[in-house]
Scaffold this active site. Structure first.
Site, PDB file in Angstrom:
ATOM      1  N   PHE A 125      32.350  28.391  77.477  1.00  0.00           N
ATOM      2  CA  PHE A 125      33.736  27.986  77.628  1.00  0.00           C
ATOM      3  C   PHE A 125      34.144  28.424  79.026  1.00  0.00           C
ATOM      4  O   PHE A 125      33.911  29.571  79.421  1.00  0.00           O
ATOM      5  CB  PHE A 125      34.630  28.621  76.561  1.00  0.00           C
ATOM      6  CG  PHE A 125      36.030  28.084  76.619  1.00  0.00           C
ATOM      7  CD1 PHE A 125      36.325  26.855  76.038  1.00  0.00           C
ATOM      8  CD2 PHE A 125      37.023  28.759  77.301  1.00  0.00           C
ATOM      9  CE1 PHE A 125      37.614  26.324  76.117  1.00  0.00           C
ATOM     10  CE2 PHE A 125      38.312  28.233  77.382  1.00  0.00           C
ATOM     11  CZ  PHE A 125      38.604  27.018  76.796  1.00  0.00           C
ATOM     12  N   ARG A 371      35.072  16.753  68.038  1.00  0.00           N
ATOM     13  CA  ARG A 371      34.751  18.082  67.536  1.00  0.00           C
ATOM     14  C   ARG A 371      35.594  18.393  66.306  1.00  0.00           C
ATOM     15  O   ARG A 371      36.814  18.245  66.339  1.00  0.00           O
ATOM     16  CB  ARG A 371      35.045  19.097  68.652  1.00  0.00           C
ATOM     17  CG  ARG A 371      34.548  20.476  68.393  1.00  0.00           C
ATOM     18  CD  ARG A 371      34.883  21.375  69.574  1.00  0.00           C
ATOM     19  NE  ARG A 371      36.312  21.697  69.627  1.00  0.00           N
ATOM     20  CZ  ARG A 371      36.810  22.797  70.194  1.00  0.00           C
ATOM     21  NH1 ARG A 371      36.012  23.661  70.803  1.00  0.00           N
ATOM     22  NH2 ARG A 371      38.102  23.026  70.205  1.00  0.00           N
TER      23      ARG A 371
END
Lengths: 412, 412
Positions: A125, A371
């Site tokens: 991330f 997602r």
């Protein structure tokens, strides 16, 4: 073929079905985004209203002692610690994930002063990599090695120059799970410290930080931990490092005698030295409500349901004739996957937006990742069946041809 | 002599008396601790309940856009900016004061790379000095000079080696007010940058950051701004520095394209580059309720009442025969004082505790400072009269002889 009746049967057998009643969920919504923002525990309404009206309004400054606000970061840390395999006294709930990454990185760099390499992952991330950049500002002679760019095997990136390794145990897009025990061992064999980012695993995967000999870990509490929007994050530091770990955000809450108002910094013993300053009590109270909800919950049962949900979701999508264009972007094996399932599809952005319009809330990550974070506390197998029907409908309608859905918005 | 009738007359003439109705104050309490934790604005109850039940509970992840959570730090920053003399686009509400001090210090150090001295004040609220220490970890060749230790005149501490000056404009104990305009000018003449800590002035003193040419400022929002316990802090950076100021807590919220998930950090234009990561929305919502309350309030009227309150309080204490042992520890002249009054007394700790027991909430700072923060939004002159009667009663009873009041507690 998995039918809706099969899903209803799975719901009837669900050992965690009572947990759903603990959440205030909007009508007409199937929420597949528990990995972005967890749902509202019903108990949070009363906890927060008490914190506002009684503790703040009536107690005022007295509540620092009488409502035990001052010890909240470590009391919540101990409760959260149970979910990640940390014995008491090693976790504090405070600040944000990025800030806690910075603390851990700088502490680790100072604990390995002769080593000038930091290892992370290209697919992290991004804030993890950004904080790594920030931690290296003004730090002469340092460089980074990235898994997925410099090599695909962590073992090849480790040597006697590596001070610390910063990794997420679950990939935020694919949900791929790393072997924390093995990587921690390999890093230690090379003399490096490991910082685990648990944002996408805490609360859905039983973690064993103490047992695997972890050094540092950080994570947020607003995803699968259901602590509320932007809820304070946490940091774990193994007890054996407490005396040697020093972090540069050395505010008064980390001082040995915060109310003595000394003019020099003396870090307190224990995990509180990773605090900086006064914490948002309202933010922490959201985490408290979440910890009340997790009280007594068996993390192994959570993991079992999470795996079943994800397996079922993959099956439901793959068996549906209208979903043939989607390609699974998560590991197929449940052991290699967190509590999320991703599909790759060029028109994914529009499909996710059109699904949201019909009450099925998923999430999208560029370039084409649809997602779905499946939170086992409040999701039913029939929810998944119904969600896939909506997805199939959007695909049938070719919503990516419609600018209403296909045009990117800056903030989603 | 100021009588209770005189105080009642002052209350009747009070141009701000209606503001008191905007606060939820406990019965039987006179709150003289607005400089530690401001009281609860009634509007905060509805704002927070809406944030929890509707925005979080019903809106879930959609609220980042639909409830405009994402822009909250700068929208609140603009509103707060009006109270401190900052034009829009220069303030964000985020993180804690200590963390924002670190950002400002590190940015200033990098903007003056050839200068290796940082100036602060020995009597600063300690976290300012602690963060200064933290900012210097790993920064070779730096040293500090402290007002009140190395010299009593800031002018003598400034030379071409000074990168930045970090000062509170109001002393947290005595309430002494610094001349921000003069010090900023002197620092600039020496080529240094100034970081103002406004914790003890924002919301009670009209500040003019833009007009005095300030560089950086930070502060909390839980004291006179009434944003709630541990509410998020703020940071001001003058627009002319936005392109050159870089801070090392470079998280994804400060990125030029936070949702593009690039692997390298590119700071965004403008004040958002001083953000790090996801903020506690519940914490920010407390600040929002406070800003709603300040909407339309005239800061000059606030300052007028604040001065009158403090002057009256000093007079009430000094005229009372039972309070003769107390020595004023604040400047006598209102122009040199913030919105607080301190008295020095060896038995002060016990007196403050005994007063709290009788519903008059003040504050104590070692070794003997009885500190009273007078918030002009909800305090009446008759409250001060009644508070001094309680104080006099505690002094008459010699409460410092009673271990019940005299024994120090760790956390107050």
């Amino acid at each position: 073929m998995l039918t809706r009746d099969d899903c209803a049967r799975l719901d009837a057998q669900d050992e965690l079905s009572a947990l759903r009643d603990e959440f205030a969920l909007p009508d007409g919504v199937i929420y597949l985004d528990g990995n972005s923002l967890g749902a509202l525990p019903k108990g949070a309404v009363a906890t927060l209203s008490k914190a506002v009206e009684q503790e703040w309004g009536q107690g005022l400054i007295r509540s620092w002692g009488e409502a035990e606000w001052f010890s909240l970061p470590e009391r919540l840390g101990d409760r959260l610690g149970r979910l990640i395999g940390a014995a008491p006294g090693q976790v504090v709930v405070c600040d944000g994930t990025s800030i806690n990454i910075y603390k851990a990185l700088r502490a680790a760099m100072e604990m390995r002063p002769d080593r000038k390499v930091l290892v992370s992952e290209l697919g992290s991330f991004p804030t993890d990599l950004y904080m790594l950049e920030g931690a290296l500002i003004g730090a002469d002679g340092y460089s980074t090695r990235l898994l997925g760019r410099d090599d695909d095997d962590i073992a090849n990136l480790l040597d006697d120059q590596v001070a610390a390794v910063l990794l997420s145990n679950v990939d935020y897009r694919s949900g791929r799970l790393l072997d924390m025990e093995r990587i921690t061992r390999q890093a230690h064999e090379a003399g490096a410290l490991v910082i685990w980012d648990l944002c996408h695993s805490a609360g859905v995967i039983p973690l064993e930080l103490d047992a695997i000999g972890a050094d540092f870990a950080v994570g947020c509490s607003y995803k699968y931990l259901n602590g509320g929007p932007g809820a304070p994050a946490y940091i774990y530091v193994a007890e054996r490092h407490h005396d040697s770990a020093r972090q540069p955000l050395s505010g008064w809450w980390g001082h040995a005698a915060p109310f003595a108002f000394e003019s020099s910094f003396r870090p307190t013993a224990g995990i509180r030295r990773f605090l900086v300053g006064t914490q948002s009590i309202l933010g922490l109270k959201g985490v408290e409500a979440a910890m009340d909800l997790f009280e007594g919950v068996d993390m192994q049962a959570i993991r079992r349901k999470s795996r079943n949900l994800c397996d079922s979701f993959i099956q439901l999508v793959e068996q549906h004739p209208d979903c043939r264009a989607l390609r699974l972007a998560s590991p197929r094996e449940a052991e290699e996957r967190g509590s999320q399932v991703a599909f790759d599809f060029a028109g994914g952005y529009a499909v996710v937006r059109a699904m949201i319009e019909q009450g099925v809330i998923g999430d999208f990550r560029e370039p084409g990742i649809m997602r779905f974070g499946l939170a086992p506390y409040y999701l039913r197998f029939t929810d998944l069946f119904d969600a896939v029907e909506v997805m199939a409908d959007c695909l049938r309608r070719e919503v990516w041809m419609d600018p209403k859905y296909a045009t990117r918005e800056t903030v989603t």
